[in-house]
Design a protein around this motif. Structure first.
Motif, PDB file in Angstrom:
ATOM      1  N   HIS A 284       0.842  -1.275  -0.068  1.00  0.00           N
ATOM      2  CA  HIS A 284      -0.124   0.097  -0.145  1.00  0.00           C
ATOM      3  C   HIS A 284       0.791   1.041  -0.025  1.00  0.00           C
ATOM      4  O   HIS A 284       0.336   2.317  -0.667  1.00  0.00           O
TER       5      HIS A 284
ATOM      6  N   HIS B  55       0.874   4.416  -2.670  1.00  0.00           N
ATOM      7  CA  HIS B  55       1.007   6.061  -2.087  1.00  0.00           C
ATOM      8  C   HIS B  55       2.035   6.742  -2.858  1.00  0.00           C
ATOM      9  O   HIS B  55       1.597   7.855  -3.264  1.00  0.00           O
TER      10      HIS B  55
ATOM     11  N   SER C 122      -0.135   9.803   6.134  1.00  0.00           N
ATOM     12  CA  SER C 122      -1.469   9.109   6.140  1.00  0.00           C
ATOM     13  C   SER C 122      -1.952   8.907   7.501  1.00  0.00           C
ATOM     14  O   SER C 122      -1.519   9.445   8.318  1.00  0.00           O
TER      15      SER C 122
ATOM     16  N   ASP D  93      -6.804   7.124  -0.024  1.00  0.00           N
ATOM     17  CA  ASP D  93      -6.810   5.804  -0.311  1.00  0.00           C
ATOM     18  C   ASP D  93      -7.680   5.583  -1.675  1.00  0.00           C
ATOM     19  O   ASP D  93      -8.732   5.979  -1.830  1.00  0.00           O
TER      20      ASP D  93
HETATM   21 ZN    ZN Z   1      -3.365   4.837   2.439  1.00  0.00          ZN
END
Ligand code: ZN
Ligand code: KG4
Length: 353
Positions: free
Chosen positions: A111, A115, A141, A309
């Motif tokens: 993930h 980003h 985040s 996200d």
């Molecule tokens: Zn995230």
């Protein structure tokens, strides 16, 4: 090459179709914010159950909006780490099911890598300029806050330079908003109120400001706000709330920006990239633009839809892996940890080698 991306690591159920050059054909994000709002934070079990309810609909919608059928897709990419285990499992199992049933290749995506590469996504006809490699990126985040050096658009060429010792920046926004009774998620609310407030009315020092390290700490500032609220009660006057938000946001933003600029200078790169949900913050964007201009650095900030996200960033990171001929077998597991090497220990200080 068209890649179907699937994301379910936290509280967004998302699917997207993206090609290997980063052109976004579709991008569907279903937020669970309303579900978790009464609790002021994400409840993992509720998140998994809601992903289960939504995931196939979200994937169908992403294919529909891309004008694609599964037969038009060349590969599947799915977030496998880091995140909530139960939440990750939903996306991963559905993605594996699609790959198994269609025979399509599948790749697991980190993930955080998604980003960091979101800045390369092209969402409209006239895409904005791409940052030159290498660059230094601030990823802030709800679950992570760190500075990275990105030499190439692949996980093995991304190095953490410093991270938070405790809370993530987004977590601090959410907790402060909760303490002030403002709602969830706190980031966008504080951002909006801060714009109307006067930061100089309340003294909130910028955390770890005097330290040379590239580490952050946001738990102290959160406690400071909680203490103020417990001693004096929640401010009720809207102007006082706005001043509070402005002072808190300024302290967090100063810490994020000053360390990012310091890292970019030390690494000798020409470009700085902002990533993650907190990069949607207008105060952060403005302060980073000013500091980069002063330091002679070029700043690249993705649109807000690429910062929070989404599955487009996952599809793109996966498309790059697939176009290099990389594949994962269907046995891969989920993990709560990132695959990127960490240099900062939670709880404080540099990791020993
Ligand atoms: Zn995230
Ligand atoms: O990247 P993201 O969508 O999810 C994670 O991977 O965590 O980031 C969500 C975080 C939340 O803490 C949210 O409050 C924060 O990003 N956020 C913001 C803003 N928009 C979202 N923080 C400050 N200002 C914003 N405008």
């Amino acid at each position: 090459m068209w890649v179907l991306g699937v994301e379910s690591s936290c509280d967004e159920t998302a699917a997207a179709v993206v090609d290997e050059r980063g052109h976004v054909r579709s991008d569907v994000v279903r937020s669970q914010a309303d579900l978790h709002a009464p609790y002021g934070g994400v409840v993992p079990e509720l998140a998994s159950r809601d992903h289960m309810r939504a995931i196939t609909v979200v994937i169908s919608e992403a294919l529909l909006r891309a004008g694609a059928k599964l037969g038009d897709i060349d590969g599947v990419a799915v977030t496998a780490r880091p995140g909530l285990s139960g939440a990750l499992l939903v996306g991963v199992q559905v993605a594996k099911g699609i790959a198994w049933a269609t025979g399509l290749p599948i790749v697991a995506v980190d993930h955080l890598v998604g980003h960091l590469l979101a800045v390369f996504l092209k969402r409209d006809e006239t895409p904005s300029a791409e940052p030159p490699l290498p660059f230094v990126a601030l990823l802030a985040s709800g679950g992570h806050t760190a500075i990275y050096r990105v030499d190439e658009a692949r996980a093995s060429a991304i190095r953490e330079l410093g991270a938070t010792r405790d809370d993530a920046a987004g977590e601090a926004f959410d907790k402060v908003a909760k303490a002030l009774g403002l709602g969830y998620p706190g980031g966008p609310i504080v951002d909006r109120l801060a714009a109307e407030g006067d930061a100089s009315r309340i003294r909130i020092p910028s955390p770890m400001a005097r330290r040379d390290s590239l580490e952050f700490s946001f738990s102290g500032i959160k406690s400071l706000v909680a203490r103020q609220v417990s001693e004096h009660g929640r401010p009720t006057d809207p102007a006082a709330v706005a001043d509070f938000c402005a002072a808190f946001q300024r302290a967090v933003v100063r810490s994020l920006v000053s360390k990012t600029i310091r890292a970019a200078r030390a690494e000798g790169v020409a470009a700085v990239v902002l990533a993650g949900g907190v990069a949607a913050n207008r105060g952060l964007r403005a302060a980073a633009a000013e500091a980069c201009a002063e330091a002679g650095l070029s700043l690249f900030v993705p649109p807000a839809s690429s910062c929070t996200d989404n599955a487009a960033m996952i599809a793109y990171a996966g498309a790059l892996r697939l176009s290099r001929g990389e594949r994962d077998d269907l046995g891969f597991a989920v993990s709560t940890r990132t695959e990127l090497q960490r240099v900062t220990r939670k709880g404080g200080g540099a990791r020993r080698a």
